[in-house]
Write a protein that holds these residues in place. Structure first.
Motif, PDB file in Angstrom:
ATOM      1  N   GLU A   1       0.780  -1.232   0.000  1.00  0.00           N
ATOM      2  CA  GLU A   1       0.000   0.000   0.000  1.00  0.00           C
ATOM      3  C   GLU A   1       0.813   1.285   0.000  1.00  0.00           C
TER       4      GLU A   1
ATOM      5  N   CYS B   1       3.206   4.118  -1.124  1.00  0.00           N
ATOM      6  CA  CYS B   1       3.863   4.596  -2.337  1.00  0.00           C
ATOM      7  C   CYS B   1       5.307   4.979  -2.036  1.00  0.00           C
TER       8      CYS B   1
ATOM      9  N   GLU C   1       7.825   6.759  -4.200  1.00  0.00           N
ATOM     10  CA  GLU C   1       8.115   7.477  -5.441  1.00  0.00           C
ATOM     11  C   GLU C   1       9.598   7.475  -5.778  1.00  0.00           C
TER      12      GLU C   1
ATOM     13  N   ALA D   1     -10.421   9.584  -3.353  1.00  0.00           N
ATOM     14  CA  ALA D   1      -9.607  10.239  -2.338  1.00  0.00           C
ATOM     15  C   ALA D   1      -8.280   9.514  -2.131  1.00  0.00           C
ATOM     16  N   ASN D   2      -7.336  10.200  -1.504  1.00  0.00           N
ATOM     17  CA  ASN D   2      -6.073   9.604  -1.076  1.00  0.00           C
ATOM     18  C   ASN D   2      -6.354   8.845   0.220  1.00  0.00           C
TER      19      ASN D   2
ATOM     20  N   ALA E   1      -4.552   6.825   1.982  1.00  0.00           N
ATOM     21  CA  ALA E   1      -3.498   6.875   3.001  1.00  0.00           C
ATOM     22  C   ALA E   1      -3.675   8.118   3.871  1.00  0.00           C
ATOM     23  N   HIS E   2      -3.994   9.247   3.217  1.00  0.00           N
ATOM     24  CA  HIS E   2      -4.231  10.484   3.973  1.00  0.00           C
ATOM     25  C   HIS E   2      -5.469  10.346   4.854  1.00  0.00           C
TER      26      HIS E   2
ATOM     27  N   THR F   1     -13.731   0.341  -1.671  1.00  0.00           N
ATOM     28  CA  THR F   1     -13.067   1.551  -1.188  1.00  0.00           C
ATOM     29  C   THR F   1     -13.162   1.666   0.328  1.00  0.00           C
TER      30      THR F   1
ATOM     31  N   HIS G   1      -6.129   0.794   6.520  1.00  0.00           N
ATOM     32  CA  HIS G   1      -5.162   1.757   7.062  1.00  0.00           C
ATOM     33  C   HIS G   1      -5.331   1.959   8.563  1.00  0.00           C
TER      34      HIS G   1
END
Length: 400
Positions: A24, A26, A28, A294-295, A297-298, A323, A330
């Motif tokens: 899960e 990211c 980058e 939506a994000n 993780a946020h 979703t 999380h």
């Protein structure tokens, strides 16, 4: 191979192409799997292992330093597989090596390797190993970020090997923070790593910082990202951890409502529930979050910061929407215990979503509100009034 200081080497590996860590998160800027060699006059220790996908490269780096010499110890500060899955390969090359770890890590290692014949030396807080001119001391650091975590301290060089603590998923070929080409990108990744990995364990973060305050390291050698050095990034990184983990004073309730809504029906319920909550608890901070696009993780961070939360979902294929399940993935399963939560949603053919969510949250030991608000298709004016009353009742239950 990179020289850290005399007789201390970094023999880790780089994975610049990694974009998702642990399914899960990211990444980058990729990551590194840092491993270190500490070479005393009598014995040598490897500190932290490697990901099994890079085992050959890792062992070649070790051999490049040792040139046929056998290491005596493999120190495992933490046994998550990105640090330990190369253990079988290490044991094949160095069958007489002793694995040094915490008591809980010893249990994990046996299950990761499926071997019961390992030479394991369990250490506790304050134990040490003399390598000959260089000493390794061990400090228990549980929940940074697994129960098995510990720090290894090299007092002669004032180096703290902290595994994931103060680490980051960031990859450059330069091993030191002072030589990074993209320092701003590193700091952005540093914060993302803290929020994703360490933020649920703020009380233990403060304890980890207290250990480092006492030790006063000049170098912190983590398991991911650059080696942090005094006078470059180390002080800033420690200050940020201190800022992010500070104990929050008592404040008004933070109540978060998360919902999915295909046709606006569940959203309408959410909005009226929020009105009811604010009526009953006018000082509370009430926030609504649409999960679609939506994000997550946020929003997962927002959920974990809440003092209470609500989940709204329609029912599709006799289940809550994916979703919604992804948001719940999380959840910080340690701190969610006894957290108040209520469930609501509109449904069409059937309404299995809310009971399923209730069962899942009960398994996580959240405090699930006895009443669920379930409406078939479009909510009527009476349903919306009931939604406001539902919000009031849930809010007042927080005062009980």
């Amino acid at each position: 191979m990179n020289v850290i200081l005399d007789n201390v080497y970094c023999v880790g590996t780089l994975n610049p192409n990694l974009r998702i860590f642990d399914i899960e998160m990211c990444t980058e800027h990729g990551t590194s799997y840092n491993s270190y060699l500490v070479c005393g006059t009598n014995e040598t220790a490897i500190i932290d292992a490697n990901h099994e996908a890079f085992a050959g490269e890792w062992l070649a780096g070790i051999e490049g330093v040792l040139n046929g010499k056998e290491p005596s110890y493999l120190i495992l500060n933490h046994t998550e597989p990105d640090h330990s899955s190369s253990l079988d390969a290490c044991l094949a090359q160095y069958p007489s090596i002793t694995v040094v770890c915490s008591a809980s890590a010893a249990i994990n290692i046996k299950n990761i390797t499926n071997r019961q014949d390992l030479a394991i030396q369990v250490v506790k807080n304050g134990d040490s190993i003399d390598l000959g001119g260089l000493t390794l001391e061990f400090y228990s650091a549980p929940f940074l970020h697994w129960p098995d975590s510990m720090f290894t301290w090299l007092p002669e060089h004032q180096i703290a090997f902290t595994c994931d603590f103060l680490g980051t998923h960031y990859c450059e070929p330069r091993i030191f923070d002072r030589t990074l080409s993209y320092h701003d990108a590193f700091m952005t990744s540093f914060e993302a790593y803290y929020q994703a990995i360490m933020s649920p364990f703020a009380p233990w973060v403060r304890k980890g910082l207290a250990i480092l305050d006492d030790l006063e390291p000049k170098i912190v050698a983590t398991s991911h990202g650059p080696v942090l050095t005094k006078g470059s990034s180390l002080e800033k990184c420690i200050d940020l951890y201190r800022e992010w983990s500070v104990e929050q004073p008592s404040s008004p309730e933070r109540i978060a409502l998360f919902y999915c809504s295909a046709y606006g029906y569940t959203q309408a319920l959410a909005e009226h529930i929020a009105v009811g909550i604010s009526t009953a608890l006018p000082e509370a901070k009430v926030s609504l979050y649409d999960l679609v696009g939506a994000n997550l993780a946020h929003l997962g961070t927002e959920l974990n910061r809440s003092t209470a939360f609500l989940i709204g979902s329609p029912t599709v294929n006799k289940a809550a929407l994916p979703t919604v399940w992804n948001l719940l993935a999380h959840i910080d399963a340690i701190n969610i215990v006894k957290r108040p939560v209520a469930l609501f949603g509109s449904y069409g053919w059937s309404g299995e979503a809310l009971p399923q969510l209730a069962a899942h949250l009960t398994t996580l030991k959240a405090k699930v509100f006895d009443t669920q608000l379930s409406v078939r298709f479009a909510p009527s004016e009476a349903d919306l009034a009931a939604a406001e009353e539902f919000g009031k009742e849930f809010a007042l239950s927080l005062l009980a």
